[in-house]
Design a protein around this motif. Structure first.
Motif: not given
Ligand code: IMP
Ligand code: MG
Length: 180
Positions: A103, A106, A112, A128-129, A131, A145-146
């Motif tokens: 992304e 966020i 998300a 997982k994300m 950003s 986000p991770e």
């Protein structure tokens, strides 16, 4: 670097390209360590993330990584509409895959959450994300986000993929709305 004007609004430099590049390299190194040998599937959330995803994907030293795209839309002008539209779906088989959502930013977290719900239907092995930008004060739903490039205050920004009504995505630096 100077002020830029879009839709009659003035924006000033906020995060320079060198600082962005530095965070992209750091994230690339972390993700490369965590996803080694995991056949990662990067899921780039269009439109805003395409610039970041292109740089991040090349900053990752992962021989078995793949990338695919989904298109979502929630913003009009400088406001979130509160609804997330899926404009273009994803086609790769994500069942059993280690998916990394990419992304640009966020904000409320709505996009998300909606995307994670959609993905869960296909039983990925992990989701997982990452950003580039995260506005912690704006988060209304879901988790942070991770992986995060920059935590920023609740301000409207553009450039490096981020737009105002489709414009300014091609700026290499990130700009913030000027406070009068
Ligand atoms: P969320 O669903 O509220 O988290 O918003 C996510 C999407 O809104 C992002 O992927 C962006 O496309 C857009 N967005 C949020 N904040 C900004 C901003 O400051 N500038 C430009 N776009 C933004
Ligand atoms: Mg976006």
């Amino acid at each position: 670097m100077e002020e830029v004007t879009y839709q009659g609004l003035t924006f000033v430099p906020y995060i320079k390209r060198d600082a962005i590049a530095e965070q992209v390299q750091r994230l690339g190194a972390e993700i490369s360590r965590d996803y080694e040998g995991k056949n990662a599937l990067f899921l780039c959330v269009l439109t805003g993330s395409f610039v970041f995803a292109a740089d991040l994907f090349r900053a990752c030293d992962l021989q078995d990584a793949e990338i695919t795209f989904v298109r979502l839309k929630s913003y009009e002008g400088m406001e979130s509409t509160g609804e997330v539209q899926q404009v273009m779906g994803f086609s790769e088989d994500i069942t059993g895959r280690n998916v990394l959502i990419v992304e640009d930013i966020i904000d409320s977290g709505l996009t998300a959450v909606k995307l994670r719900q959609e993905l869960d239907k296909y039983n990925p092995k992990s989701v997982k994300m990452v950003s580039l930008l995260f506005k912690p004060e704006a988060l209304e739903v879901g988790n942070p986000p991770e992986y995060v490039g920059f935590e920023i205050p609740r301000k409207f920004i553009l450039g490096y993929g981020l737009d105002i009504d489709g414009l300014a995505r091609n700026l290499s630096d990130i700009y913030v709305l000027k406070e009068e």
